[in-house]
Design a protein around this motif. Structure first.
Motif, PDB file in Angstrom:
ATOM      1  N   TRP A  23       0.853  -1.175   0.000  1.00 45.96           N
ATOM      2  CA  TRP A  23       0.000   0.000   0.000  1.00 45.96           C
ATOM      3  C   TRP A  23       0.893   1.230   0.000  1.00 45.96           C
ATOM      4  CZ3 TRP A  23      -1.212  -4.533   2.245  1.00 45.96           C
ATOM      5  CH2 TRP A  23      -2.508  -5.034   2.112  1.00 45.96           C
ATOM      6  N   ILE A  24       0.639   2.158  -0.912  1.00 44.66           N
ATOM      7  CA  ILE A  24       1.426   3.389  -1.035  1.00 44.66           C
ATOM      8  C   ILE A  24       0.480   4.565  -0.857  1.00 44.66           C
ATOM      9  CG2 ILE A  24       2.928   4.759  -2.540  1.00 44.66           C
ATOM     10  CD1 ILE A  24       3.222   2.043  -4.197  1.00 44.66           C
ATOM     11  N   THR A  25       0.660   5.345   0.207  1.00 41.09           N
ATOM     12  CA  THR A  25      -0.133   6.550   0.416  1.00 41.09           C
ATOM     13  C   THR A  25       0.764   7.756   0.166  1.00 41.09           C
ATOM     14  OG1 THR A  25      -1.535   5.441   2.055  1.00 41.09           O
ATOM     15  CG2 THR A  25      -1.568   7.855   2.018  1.00 41.09           C
ATOM     16  N   LYS A  26       0.513   8.445  -0.924  1.00 43.54           N
ATOM     17  CA  LYS A  26       1.412   9.509  -1.372  1.00 43.54           C
ATOM     18  C   LYS A  26       1.271  10.766  -0.527  1.00 43.54           C
ATOM     19  CE  LYS A  26       4.487  10.893  -4.417  1.00 43.54           C
ATOM     20  NZ  LYS A  26       4.968  11.998  -3.569  1.00 43.54           N
ATOM     21  N   GLN A  27       2.427  11.359  -0.209  1.00 47.64           N
ATOM     22  CA  GLN A  27       2.476  12.646   0.479  1.00 47.64           C
ATOM     23  C   GLN A  27       3.008  13.673  -0.525  1.00 47.64           C
ATOM     24  OE1 GLN A  27       1.248  12.820   3.579  1.00 47.64           O
ATOM     25  NE2 GLN A  27       0.887  10.607   3.462  1.00 47.64           N
ATOM     26  N   GLY A  28       2.139  14.569  -0.968  1.00 43.10           N
ATOM     27  CA  GLY A  28       2.517  15.501  -2.020  1.00 43.10           C
ATOM     28  C   GLY A  28       2.365  14.849  -3.388  1.00 43.10           C
ATOM     29  N   ASN A  29       2.144  15.658  -4.408  1.00 47.43           N
ATOM     30  CA  ASN A  29       2.024  15.130  -5.767  1.00 47.43           C
ATOM     31  C   ASN A  29       3.397  14.727  -6.300  1.00 47.43           C
ATOM     32  OD1 ASN A  29      -0.657  15.846  -5.565  1.00 47.43           O
ATOM     33  ND2 ASN A  29      -0.426  17.735  -6.762  1.00 47.43           N
ATOM     34  N   GLY A  30       3.427  13.688  -7.147  1.00 45.55           N
ATOM     35  CA  GLY A  30       4.696  13.329  -7.781  1.00 45.55           C
ATOM     36  C   GLY A  30       4.879  11.838  -7.966  1.00 45.55           C
ATOM     37  N   ASP A  31       6.109  11.487  -8.323  1.00 42.99           N
ATOM     38  CA  ASP A  31       6.457  10.098  -8.617  1.00 42.99           C
ATOM     39  C   ASP A  31       6.846   9.356  -7.343  1.00 42.99           C
ATOM     40  OD1 ASP A  31       6.103  10.984 -11.185  1.00 42.99           O
ATOM     41  OD2 ASP A  31       8.241  10.972 -11.710  1.00 42.99           O
ATOM     42  N   PHE A  32       6.817   8.036  -7.440  1.00 46.64           N
ATOM     43  CA  PHE A  32       7.238   7.169  -6.342  1.00 46.64           C
ATOM     44  C   PHE A  32       7.926   5.947  -6.928  1.00 46.64           C
ATOM     45  CE2 PHE A  32       6.605   3.407  -3.746  1.00 46.64           C
ATOM     46  CZ  PHE A  32       7.090   3.828  -2.514  1.00 46.64           C
ATOM     47  N   SER A  33       9.049   5.549  -6.318  1.00 42.23           N
ATOM     48  CA  SER A  33       9.719   4.350  -6.812  1.00 42.23           C
ATOM     49  C   SER A  33      10.446   3.621  -5.697  1.00 42.23           C
ATOM     50  CB  SER A  33      10.702   4.682  -7.937  1.00 42.23           C
ATOM     51  OG  SER A  33      11.855   5.322  -7.425  1.00 42.23           O
ATOM     52  N   PHE A  74       5.827   4.368 -10.019  1.00 48.50           N
ATOM     53  CA  PHE A  74       4.601   5.022 -10.453  1.00 48.50           C
ATOM     54  C   PHE A  74       4.899   6.492 -10.732  1.00 48.50           C
ATOM     55  CE2 PHE A  74       2.624   1.413  -8.347  1.00 48.50           C
ATOM     56  CZ  PHE A  74       1.530   1.142  -9.157  1.00 48.50           C
ATOM     57  N   LYS A  75       4.257   7.033 -11.751  1.00 48.53           N
ATOM     58  CA  LYS A  75       4.382   8.452 -12.077  1.00 48.53           C
ATOM     59  C   LYS A  75       3.106   9.191 -11.703  1.00 48.53           C
ATOM     60  CE  LYS A  75       5.112   7.943 -16.432  1.00 48.53           C
ATOM     61  NZ  LYS A  75       5.368   8.294 -17.862  1.00 48.53           N
ATOM     62  N   SER A  76       3.285  10.470 -11.332  1.00 42.17           N
ATOM     63  CA  SER A  76       2.183  11.423 -11.207  1.00 42.17           C
ATOM     64  C   SER A  76       1.105  10.985 -10.215  1.00 42.17           C
ATOM     65  CB  SER A  76       1.546  11.670 -12.583  1.00 42.17           C
ATOM     66  OG  SER A  76       2.511  12.096 -13.520  1.00 42.17           O
ATOM     67  N   LEU A  77       1.506  10.466  -9.063  1.00 41.70           N
ATOM     68  CA  LEU A  77       0.528  10.162  -8.017  1.00 41.70           C
ATOM     69  C   LEU A  77       0.073  11.465  -7.361  1.00 41.70           C
ATOM     70  CD1 LEU A  77       2.061   6.977  -6.344  1.00 41.70           C
ATOM     71  CD2 LEU A  77       0.432   7.141  -8.233  1.00 41.70           C
ATOM     72  N   ILE A  78      -1.110  11.411  -6.721  1.00 39.42           N
ATOM     73  CA  ILE A  78      -1.746  12.596  -6.141  1.00 39.42           C
ATOM     74  C   ILE A  78      -1.634  12.555  -4.616  1.00 39.42           C
ATOM     75  CG2 ILE A  78      -3.885  13.924  -5.975  1.00 39.42           C
ATOM     76  CD1 ILE A  78      -2.635  13.838  -8.770  1.00 39.42           C
ATOM     77  N   HIS A  79      -1.432  13.727  -4.019  1.00 39.82           N
ATOM     78  CA  HIS A  79      -1.340  13.815  -2.555  1.00 39.82           C
ATOM     79  C   HIS A  79      -2.568  13.176  -1.899  1.00 39.82           C
ATOM     80  CE1 HIS A  79      -0.653  15.335   1.453  1.00 39.82           C
ATOM     81  NE2 HIS A  79      -1.827  15.929   1.440  1.00 39.82           N
ATOM     82  N   GLY A  80      -2.321  12.285  -0.945  1.00 44.21           N
ATOM     83  CA  GLY A  80      -3.402  11.610  -0.230  1.00 44.21           C
ATOM     84  C   GLY A  80      -3.909  10.354  -0.910  1.00 44.21           C
ATOM     85  N   ASN A 112      -0.303 -11.213  -8.194  1.00 45.38           N
ATOM     86  CA  ASN A 112      -1.349 -11.348  -9.217  1.00 45.38           C
ATOM     87  C   ASN A 112      -1.357 -10.179 -10.196  1.00 45.38           C
ATOM     88  OD1 ASN A 112      -2.605 -13.816  -8.187  1.00 45.38           O
ATOM     89  ND2 ASN A 112      -3.149 -12.552  -6.416  1.00 45.38           N
ATOM     90  N   GLN A 113      -0.407  -9.266 -10.048  1.00 44.69           N
ATOM     91  CA  GLN A 113      -0.251  -8.114 -10.936  1.00 44.69           C
ATOM     92  C   GLN A 113      -1.562  -7.316 -11.051  1.00 44.69           C
ATOM     93  OE1 GLN A 113       1.639  -9.261 -14.629  1.00 44.69           O
ATOM     94  NE2 GLN A 113       3.445 -10.036 -13.577  1.00 44.69           N
ATOM     95  N   ASP A 114      -2.069  -6.961  -9.876  1.00 48.80           N
ATOM     96  CA  ASP A 114      -3.306  -6.193  -9.790  1.00 48.80           C
ATOM     97  C   ASP A 114      -3.016  -4.853  -9.124  1.00 48.80           C
ATOM     98  OD1 ASP A 114      -6.084  -5.651  -9.915  1.00 48.80           O
ATOM     99  OD2 ASP A 114      -6.298  -6.247  -7.811  1.00 48.80           O
ATOM    100  N   ILE A 115      -3.582  -3.758  -9.661  1.00 52.99           N
ATOM    101  CA  ILE A 115      -3.358  -2.410  -9.131  1.00 52.99           C
ATOM    102  C   ILE A 115      -4.706  -1.728  -8.896  1.00 52.99           C
ATOM    103  CG2 ILE A 115      -2.335  -0.138  -9.555  1.00 52.99           C
ATOM    104  CD1 ILE A 115      -0.334  -1.499 -11.432  1.00 52.99           C
ATOM    105  N   GLU A 116      -4.869  -1.136  -7.698  1.00 50.70           N
ATOM    106  CA  GLU A 116      -6.071  -0.382  -7.371  1.00 50.70           C
ATOM    107  C   GLU A 116      -5.650   0.957  -6.768  1.00 50.70           C
ATOM    108  OE1 GLU A 116      -8.449  -2.654  -4.714  1.00 50.70           O
ATOM    109  OE2 GLU A 116      -8.518  -4.430  -6.011  1.00 50.70           O
ATOM    110  N   THR A 117      -6.499   1.975  -6.942  1.00 47.62           N
ATOM    111  CA  THR A 117      -6.245   3.288  -6.357  1.00 47.62           C
ATOM    112  C   THR A 117      -7.469   3.768  -5.616  1.00 47.62           C
ATOM    113  OG1 THR A 117      -5.699   5.599  -6.805  1.00 47.62           O
ATOM    114  CG2 THR A 117      -6.899   4.411  -8.520  1.00 47.62           C
ATOM    115  N   THR A 145     -10.227   6.153 -11.783  1.00 45.45           N
ATOM    116  CA  THR A 145      -8.811   6.336 -12.127  1.00 45.45           C
ATOM    117  C   THR A 145      -8.145   4.981 -12.208  1.00 45.45           C
ATOM    118  OG1 THR A 145      -8.747   8.456 -10.959  1.00 45.45           O
ATOM    119  CG2 THR A 145      -6.628   7.420 -11.437  1.00 45.45           C
ATOM    120  N   TYR A 146      -7.309   4.799 -13.222  1.00 46.34           N
ATOM    121  CA  TYR A 146      -6.580   3.556 -13.389  1.00 46.34           C
ATOM    122  C   TYR A 146      -5.098   3.904 -13.467  1.00 46.34           C
ATOM    123  CZ  TYR A 146     -11.209   1.813 -14.490  1.00 46.34           C
ATOM    124  OH  TYR A 146     -12.534   1.506 -14.418  1.00 46.34           O
TER     125      TYR A 146
END
Length: 212
Positions: free
Chosen positions: A126-136, A149-155, A164-169, A174-175
């Motif tokens: 689980w990744i909860t982004k702080q601030g907009n931007g990329d994460f790796s 991931f590129k261009s994630l949104i704050h919060g 199982n190569q499954d992604i949810e947000t 949004t996908y």
């Protein structure tokens, strides 16, 4: 030991006060670098030592400019650490004046994922982004493989089931597959040293596979 060279003032040294490092992590990537001028016949040696309890210090170790800090091991916990440095000046004549200009210490916290199973582990994350931007997440101990991931949104919270190569947000309609580099996490057996870039809270859930 007192030598004739030190008596006639051809040797000298500077020792720093203890420097607390405000990092608490599974380990760190480290580097020490400095700027100096050494005339012909003169020499400058940089040494470091550190403590984990402010009582017991490691032995002084010679440093290499631009290399990792001696005895700071990537996969050993880094908590309550203080460091000292020492500069040794040596010259053969009074005309030779070595010059030490500055020193820089670099510490980057890492995550340590120790796969104690018998097969590679593909965790849920689980990744909860702080601030907009990329994460790796970059696995520095396994060919620098990158999960990004590129261009994630704050919060925003992104859930990835790597097995199982499954992604949810958590964002509606949004996908995130198009913003993912399609390199799912798979940690080989043993210690995996992970460099994380991008500000986020992360949580893993996993189960080791043991062969009977």
């Amino acid at each position: 030991m007192t030598t004739w060279q030190s008596i006639i003032n051809l040797k000298g040294n500077y020792t720093s006060e203890p420097i607390p490092i405000p990092i608490s992590a599974d380990g760190v990537l480290s580097k020490v670098s400095w700027e100096s001028v050494e005339s012909i016949g003169s020499k400058i040696v940089v040494q470091t030592r550190f403590t984990r309890d402010n009582l017991n210090w490691s032995e002084w170790q010679n440093c290499i400019n631009g290399a990792h800090i001696p005895d700071v091991v990537e996969d050993v916990g880094f908590y309550n650490v203080s460091i000292m440095f020492r500069i040794l000046f040596m010259r053969n004549t009074y005309d030779e004046i070595p010059e030490f200009r500055d020193i820089t210490f670099y510490f980057e916290p890492i995550l340590l994922f120790d796969n104690k199973g018998d097969k590679s582990c593909s965790p849920e994350i689980w990744i909860t982004k702080q601030g907009n931007g990329d994460f790796s997440i970059i696995n520095t101990s396994h060919n620098n493989e990158e999960f990004k991931f590129k261009s994630l949104i704050h919060g925003e919270t992104v859930f990835v089931d790597n097995e199982n190569q499954d992604i949810e947000t958590s964002l509606a309609v949004t996908y995130r597959y198009k913003d993912f580099n399609n390199n799912y996490l798979s940690f080989p057996v043993g210690k995996n040293i992970l460099r994380v870039t991008g500000d986020a809270d992360i949580k893993f859930r996993y189960q080791f596979t043991l062969l009977q």
